[in-house]
Design a protein around this motif. Sequence first.
Motif, mmCIF file in Angstrom:
data_model
loop_
_atom_site.group_PDB
_atom_site.id
_atom_site.type_symbol
_atom_site.label_atom_id
_atom_site.label_comp_id
_atom_site.label_asym_id
_atom_site.label_seq_id
_atom_site.Cartn_x
_atom_site.Cartn_y
_atom_site.Cartn_z
ATOM 1 N N PHE A 82 1.006 -1.193 -0.004
ATOM 2 C CA PHE A 82 0.069 -0.051 0.032
ATOM 3 C C PHE A 82 0.823 1.325 -0.099
ATOM 4 N N ALA A 83 0.592 2.247 -0.896
ATOM 5 C CA ALA A 83 1.140 3.430 -0.734
ATOM 6 C C ALA A 83 0.088 4.465 -1.011
ATOM 7 N N GLY A 84 -0.255 5.408 -0.015
ATOM 8 C CA GLY A 84 -1.371 6.586 -0.522
ATOM 9 C C GLY A 84 -1.791 7.093 1.099
ATOM 10 N N TRP A 85 -2.820 7.959 0.595
ATOM 11 C CA TRP A 85 -3.571 8.404 1.855
ATOM 12 C C TRP A 85 -4.535 7.687 2.137
ATOM 13 N N MET A 86 -4.575 7.353 3.704
ATOM 14 C CA MET A 86 -5.721 6.713 4.323
ATOM 15 C C MET A 86 -6.466 7.913 5.164
ATOM 16 N N LEU A 87 -7.726 8.013 5.083
ATOM 17 C CA LEU A 87 -8.734 9.060 5.649
ATOM 18 C C LEU A 87 -9.517 8.478 6.878
ATOM 19 N N LYS A 88 -9.408 9.256 7.994
ATOM 20 C CA LYS A 88 -10.217 8.735 9.189
ATOM 21 C C LYS A 88 -11.618 8.583 8.758
ATOM 22 N N THR A 89 -12.304 9.672 8.348
ATOM 23 C CA THR A 89 -13.766 9.425 8.024
ATOM 24 C C THR A 89 -14.251 8.544 6.851
ATOM 25 N N LEU A 90 -13.154 8.310 6.105
ATOM 26 C CA LEU A 90 -13.707 7.460 4.963
ATOM 27 C C LEU A 90 -12.664 6.408 4.581
ATOM 28 N N PRO A 91 -12.530 5.170 5.593
ATOM 29 C CA PRO A 91 -11.828 4.197 5.605
ATOM 30 C C PRO A 91 -11.871 3.321 4.586
ATOM 31 N N SER A 92 -13.333 3.164 3.764
ATOM 32 C CA SER A 92 -13.185 2.156 2.866
ATOM 33 C C SER A 92 -12.615 3.226 1.384
ATOM 34 N N VAL A 93 -12.325 4.310 1.369
ATOM 35 C CA VAL A 93 -11.975 5.067 0.032
ATOM 36 C C VAL A 93 -10.503 4.486 -0.212
ATOM 37 N N SER A 94 -9.585 4.436 0.727
ATOM 38 C CA SER A 94 -8.296 3.839 0.529
ATOM 39 C C SER A 94 -7.887 3.050 1.796
ATOM 40 N N SER A 95 -7.895 2.004 1.450
ATOM 41 C CA SER A 95 -7.416 0.893 2.498
ATOM 42 C C SER A 95 -6.369 -0.072 1.892
ATOM 43 N N LEU A 96 -5.894 -0.876 2.820
ATOM 44 C CA LEU A 96 -4.967 -1.904 2.720
ATOM 45 C C LEU A 96 -5.700 -3.132 2.314
ATOM 46 N N GLU A 97 -5.583 -3.689 1.182
ATOM 47 C CA GLU A 97 -5.978 -5.008 0.729
ATOM 48 C C GLU A 97 -4.962 -6.238 1.160
ATOM 49 N N HIS A 98 -5.440 -6.741 2.005
ATOM 50 C CA HIS A 98 -4.502 -7.687 2.343
ATOM 51 C C HIS A 98 -5.431 -9.049 3.056
ATOM 52 N N PRO A 99 -4.790 -10.410 2.846
ATOM 53 C CA PRO A 99 -5.886 -11.563 3.235
ATOM 54 C C PRO A 99 -6.158 -11.610 4.634
ATOM 55 N N LEU A 100 -5.030 -10.944 5.504
ATOM 56 C CA LEU A 100 -4.909 -11.274 7.000
ATOM 57 C C LEU A 100 -5.430 -9.968 7.911
ATOM 58 N N TYR A 101 -5.106 -8.789 7.241
ATOM 59 C CA TYR A 101 -5.309 -7.481 7.943
ATOM 60 C C TYR A 101 -5.996 -6.320 7.249
ATOM 61 N N ASP A 102 -6.675 -5.722 8.318
ATOM 62 C CA ASP A 102 -7.335 -4.434 7.851
ATOM 63 C C ASP A 102 -6.703 -3.377 8.726
ATOM 64 N N ILE A 103 -6.348 -2.264 7.958
ATOM 65 C CA ILE A 103 -5.732 -1.362 8.618
ATOM 66 C C ILE A 103 -6.565 0.076 8.568
ATOM 67 N N TRP A 104 -6.864 0.976 9.373
ATOM 68 C CA TRP A 104 -7.487 2.061 9.359
ATOM 69 C C TRP A 104 -7.012 3.186 10.233
ATOM 70 N N ILE A 105 -7.060 4.556 9.977
ATOM 71 C CA ILE A 105 -6.747 5.733 10.913
ATOM 72 C C ILE A 105 -7.750 5.748 12.098
ATOM 73 N N TYR A 106 -7.146 5.864 13.206
ATOM 74 C CA TYR A 106 -8.147 5.823 14.250
ATOM 75 C C TYR A 106 -8.338 7.195 14.772
ATOM 76 N N ASP A 107 -6.918 7.809 15.194
ATOM 77 C CA ASP A 107 -6.910 9.116 15.615
ATOM 78 C C ASP A 107 -5.383 9.549 15.454
ATOM 79 N N TRP A 108 -5.095 10.940 16.136
ATOM 80 C CA TRP A 108 -3.846 11.687 16.045
ATOM 81 C C TRP A 108 -3.498 11.874 17.446
ATOM 82 N N THR A 109 -2.102 12.104 17.841
ATOM 83 C CA THR A 109 -1.903 12.934 19.123
ATOM 84 C C THR A 109 -0.887 13.746 18.832
#
Length: 109
Positions: A82-109
């Motif tokens: 994966f290479a690109g932007w992930m958006l917190k409010t739209l996780p399905s727009v840009s996500s990792l396609e992997h057979p074992l894992y889903d990754i999404w942005i949760y928050d920032w600090t």
Amino acid sequence: RPPRSTPKPSSAASDVYKRQIISILNKITANVLQVKLHLKENYFHDELRIYPIYCKINDPDERPEVSVYLNIYDKKNNDKLFAGWMLKTLPSVSSLEHPLYDIWIYDWT
């Protein structure tokens, strides 16, 4: 021809938004792990290497959004998954396609 580069954060953004929190779902076990990532530092999770490059938080007068530009690699063979932007409010727009894992942005600090 100048080399292509990732946009640089403003000084305020680079001082404040140094850590992003992502969620990693294991699709087999249904376990969700929340991880704090530091910009431009590798994070290793099982067979993945996650490398966040840039974080953008929209201005208060814009629609609230946390965006993270990151690269995700297969740790064994260094293939880019994966290479690109992930958006917190739209996780399905840009996500990792992997057979074992889903990754999404949760928050920032």
